[in-house]
Design a protein around this motif. Structure first.
Motif, PDB file in Angstrom:
ATOM      1  N   GLU A 135      25.099 -76.349 -18.651  1.00 47.74           N
ATOM      2  CA  GLU A 135      24.821 -77.767 -18.849  1.00 47.74           C
ATOM      3  C   GLU A 135      23.870 -78.008 -20.007  1.00 47.74           C
ATOM      4  N   THR A 136      22.822 -77.200 -20.114  1.00 49.91           N
ATOM      5  CA  THR A 136      21.875 -77.367 -21.216  1.00 49.91           C
ATOM      6  C   THR A 136      22.471 -76.907 -22.540  1.00 49.91           C
ATOM      7  N   ILE A 137      23.220 -75.807 -22.494  1.00 55.60           N
ATOM      8  CA  ILE A 137      23.853 -75.290 -23.715  1.00 55.60           C
ATOM      9  C   ILE A 137      24.759 -76.344 -24.346  1.00 55.60           C
ATOM     10  N   VAL A 138      25.594 -77.002 -23.529  1.00 53.02           N
ATOM     11  CA  VAL A 138      26.533 -77.966 -24.117  1.00 53.02           C
ATOM     12  C   VAL A 138      25.822 -79.249 -24.546  1.00 53.02           C
ATOM     13  N   LYS A 139      24.714 -79.582 -23.906  1.00 50.88           N
ATOM     14  CA  LYS A 139      23.951 -80.740 -24.385  1.00 50.88           C
ATOM     15  C   LYS A 139      23.350 -80.452 -25.759  1.00 50.88           C
ATOM     16  N   ILE A 140      22.847 -79.232 -25.938  1.00 51.48           N
ATOM     17  CA  ILE A 140      22.335 -78.821 -27.249  1.00 51.48           C
ATOM     18  C   ILE A 140      23.455 -78.876 -28.290  1.00 51.48           C
ATOM     19  N   GLU A 141      24.632 -78.396 -27.895  1.00 48.69           N
ATOM     20  CA  GLU A 141      25.747 -78.362 -28.830  1.00 48.69           C
ATOM     21  C   GLU A 141      26.243 -79.771 -29.166  1.00 48.69           C
ATOM     22  N   GLN A 142      26.284 -80.652 -28.176  1.00 46.09           N
ATOM     23  CA  GLN A 142      26.692 -82.032 -28.438  1.00 46.09           C
ATOM     24  C   GLN A 142      25.789 -82.680 -29.482  1.00 46.09           C
ATOM     25  N   GLU A 143      24.497 -82.507 -29.311  1.00 44.58           N
ATOM     26  CA  GLU A 143      23.550 -83.100 -30.241  1.00 44.58           C
ATOM     27  C   GLU A 143      23.706 -82.501 -31.636  1.00 44.58           C
ATOM     28  N   ALA A 144      23.940 -81.196 -31.696  1.00 49.11           N
ATOM     29  CA  ALA A 144      24.124 -80.542 -32.991  1.00 49.11           C
ATOM     30  C   ALA A 144      25.377 -81.068 -33.688  1.00 49.11           C
ATOM     31  N   ILE A 145      26.466 -81.262 -32.930  1.00 49.20           N
ATOM     32  CA  ILE A 145      27.712 -81.772 -33.516  1.00 49.20           C
ATOM     33  C   ILE A 145      27.515 -83.197 -34.013  1.00 49.20           C
ATOM     34  N   ARG A 146      26.792 -84.008 -33.244  1.00 51.89           N
ATOM     35  CA  ARG A 146      26.534 -85.393 -33.665  1.00 51.89           C
ATOM     36  C   ARG A 146      25.729 -85.448 -34.964  1.00 51.89           C
ATOM     37  N   CYS A 147      24.926 -84.420 -35.194  1.00 49.76           N
ATOM     38  CA  CYS A 147      24.116 -84.356 -36.416  1.00 49.76           C
ATOM     39  C   CYS A 147      24.842 -83.663 -37.556  1.00 49.76           C
ATOM     40  N   GLY A 148      26.106 -83.308 -37.308  1.00 53.25           N
ATOM     41  CA  GLY A 148      26.895 -82.677 -38.361  1.00 53.25           C
ATOM     42  C   GLY A 148      26.797 -81.175 -38.409  1.00 53.25           C
ATOM     43  N   GLY A 149      26.225 -80.560 -37.396  1.00 56.35           N
ATOM     44  CA  GLY A 149      26.094 -79.105 -37.365  1.00 56.35           C
ATOM     45  C   GLY A 149      26.894 -78.487 -36.240  1.00 56.35           C
ATOM     46  N   GLY A 150      26.492 -77.294 -35.855  1.00 59.85           N
ATOM     47  CA  GLY A 150      27.150 -76.587 -34.767  1.00 59.85           C
ATOM     48  C   GLY A 150      26.135 -76.087 -33.773  1.00 59.85           C
ATOM     49  N   GLY A 151      26.584 -75.853 -32.549  1.00 58.40           N
ATOM     50  CA  GLY A 151      25.677 -75.404 -31.503  1.00 58.40           C
ATOM     51  C   GLY A 151      25.572 -73.899 -31.438  1.00 58.40           C
ATOM     52  N   PRO A 152      24.943 -73.371 -30.394  1.00 62.67           N
ATOM     53  CA  PRO A 152      24.843 -71.927 -30.203  1.00 62.67           C
ATOM     54  C   PRO A 152      26.232 -71.310 -30.091  1.00 62.67           C
ATOM     55  N   ASP A 153      26.445 -70.202 -30.756  1.00 61.95           N
ATOM     56  CA  ASP A 153      27.744 -69.530 -30.713  1.00 61.95           C
ATOM     57  C   ASP A 153      28.013 -68.971 -29.328  1.00 61.95           C
ATOM     58  N   ALA A 154      29.276 -69.076 -28.906  1.00 61.87           N
ATOM     59  CA  ALA A 154      29.712 -68.404 -27.687  1.00 61.87           C
ATOM     60  C   ALA A 154      29.812 -66.904 -27.958  1.00 61.87           C
ATOM     61  N   PHE A 155      29.757 -66.115 -26.902  1.00 65.42           N
ATOM     62  CA  PHE A 155      29.884 -64.665 -27.062  1.00 65.42           C
ATOM     63  C   PHE A 155      31.307 -64.288 -27.452  1.00 65.42           C
ATOM     64  N   SER A 156      32.285 -65.008 -26.911  1.00 66.62           N
ATOM     65  CA  SER A 156      33.691 -64.707 -27.169  1.00 66.62           C
ATOM     66  C   SER A 156      34.281 -65.745 -28.110  1.00 66.62           C
ATOM     67  N   GLY A 157      35.492 -65.485 -28.570  1.00 64.92           N
ATOM     68  CA  GLY A 157      36.158 -66.463 -29.417  1.00 64.92           C
ATOM     69  C   GLY A 157      35.885 -66.264 -30.889  1.00 64.92           C
ATOM     70  N   ASN A 158      35.728 -67.379 -31.599  1.00 68.13           N
ATOM     71  CA  ASN A 158      35.712 -67.351 -33.060  1.00 68.13           C
ATOM     72  C   ASN A 158      34.384 -67.777 -33.667  1.00 68.13           C
ATOM     73  N   ASN A 159      33.293 -67.247 -33.148  1.00 73.59           N
ATOM     74  CA  ASN A 159      31.961 -67.482 -33.724  1.00 73.59           C
ATOM     75  C   ASN A 159      31.634 -68.966 -33.849  1.00 73.59           C
ATOM     76  N   GLN A 160      31.977 -69.710 -32.832  1.00 71.71           N
ATOM     77  CA  GLN A 160      31.633 -71.122 -32.755  1.00 71.71           C
ATOM     78  C   GLN A 160      31.147 -71.420 -31.345  1.00 71.71           C
ATOM     79  N   GLY A 161      30.652 -72.635 -31.143  1.00 70.09           N
ATOM     80  CA  GLY A 161      30.163 -73.019 -29.842  1.00 70.09           C
ATOM     81  C   GLY A 161      31.287 -73.294 -28.852  1.00 70.09           C
ATOM     82  N   TYR A 162      30.920 -73.471 -27.594  1.00 66.25           N
ATOM     83  CA  TYR A 162      31.912 -73.704 -26.550  1.00 66.25           C
ATOM     84  C   TYR A 162      32.665 -75.005 -26.765  1.00 66.25           C
ATOM     85  N   LEU A 163      31.982 -76.055 -27.174  1.00 68.50           N
ATOM     86  CA  LEU A 163      32.639 -77.338 -27.388  1.00 68.50           C
ATOM     87  C   LEU A 163      33.442 -77.328 -28.682  1.00 68.50           C
TER      88      LEU A 163
END
Length: 341
Positions: A209-237
């Motif tokens: 819940e906290t991770i995605v709130k951080i990521e939401q705010e980062a996306i709204r500011c034009g950036g990206g959130g904390p990277d997920a461990f899996s996938g393509n070096n991007q955040g969960y959202l």
């Protein structure tokens, strides 16, 4: 575009007589069972035996040994050219769909469900079946094709690599409710990396819940959130925002080369979806054997409030996606907590 499988059939096998070989399905499911055993308590000796055994499997879920790939690349045995790719974001159902695609009698199975992404085309091509295997299937069933099933979305670069691997082939894209996919990926990461997260170094890393709130705010500011461990070096959202990937995919491949699968339909009626994919790939009709999901994430409930918040966040992205593909998946209307894989 590859020719119709039916048009290449030699009459060796009546399409109406096609049946799936249960032994082939068992082969496809074995790597998932081995993967799950990694998380069970075991002695050092048993762990060593598992590590040795993993070097010589007929088929891999992910990450076939590099030495196996190099050996295949250095041989003079020619390889089949892929005629399809099944793709999506991680935790979208690509593994489940691969079990249905590869079980078809006319599909030759590659070394791994997910190609090892090595930076050489000959190493990529080495992971496909041999021409000898192609001839064996053709003698028995009249025709043979092969392909791969990698969760490459939303990496834009991977589209260009996919085009180099299979420029005239067909592409199956699995799309999952972005909220469910993101939550499933987070749970998957926690399971796969349980030993890492148990170290004191990670004690301040917050929950979903906290991770995605951080990521939401980062996306709204034009950036990206904390990277997920899996996938393509991007955040969960970020990995659940599909439209940029699809736009580029439709630019690089023709519309008739692309078939979109709604993951919800795949999970609820996999046989029906599989038959639709067989038709798209111009494979002879066959009744697939039902397989159980062996690659599911640990099961948790998501609070209604968090689900509602994330649904609102994704709504404009989803609406733009629906307009682009010409279909409404209804994802943002799902606001109730329930068991999801």
């Amino acid at each position: 575009m590859h020719k119709s499988v039916n048009s290449r059939r030699s009459g060796v096998c009546d399409a109406s007589a096609l049946v799936v070989d249960p032994r082939k399905v068992q082969k496809l499911q074995a790597p998932y069972e081995a993967f799950r055993r990694q998380f069970s308590p075991r002695s050092p000796l048993r762990a060593l035996a598992h590590a040795i055994e993993s070097q010589f499997r007929d088929y891999y879920f992910v990450k076939p040994p590099t030495w196996r790939i190099a050996l295949r690349a250095s041989s003079f045995e020619s390889r089949m050219k892929p005629s399809f790719a099944s793709i999506g974001a991680v935790r979208s159902g690509t593994s489940l769909l691969s079990s249905y695609i590869f079980q078809h009698p006319n599909v030759a199975v590659p070394l791994a469900k997910e190609l090892a992404q090595l930076p050489r085309l000959d190493y990529i091509e080495a992971q496909f079946p041999s021409r000898r295997e192609q001839r064996r299937i053709e003698r028995r069933y009249g025709s043979a094709i092969t392909g791969y099933c990698n969760p490459i979305a939303p990496s834009l670069l991977m589209i260009f690599l996919a085009k180099a691997i299979c420029p005239d082939g067909r592409v199956v894209v699995v799309l999952r409710d972005p909220v469910e996919r993101a939550f499933s990926q987070w749970r998957w990461d926690r399971m796969k990396n349980a030993r890492v997260f148990s170290d004191p170094l990670w004690r301040f890393v917050p929950g979903f819940e906290t991770i995605v709130k951080i990521e939401q705010e980062a996306i709204r500011c034009g950036g990206g959130g904390p990277d997920a461990f899996s996938g393509n070096n991007q955040g969960y959202l970020q990995q659940s925002i599909y439209l940029p990937f699809l736009r580029l995919l439709f630019e690089q491949f023709r519309k008739e080369q692309i078939h979109i699968v709604n993951a919800a339909e795949l999970f609820s009626d996999p046989a029906k979806v599989a038959k639709g994919v067989y038709k798209f790939l111009e494979l002879p009709p066959v009744d697939p054997l039902i397989v159980h999901e062996r690659n599911a994430s640990p099961q948790f409930e998501m609070p209604d409030g968090l689900r509602s918040d994330l649904s609102k966040f994704f709504r404009p992205y989803n609406e733009a996606l629906y307009e682009f593909v010409g279909a409404d998946f209804g994802w943002e209307t799902k606001t109730t907590s329930r068991r999801i894989a």
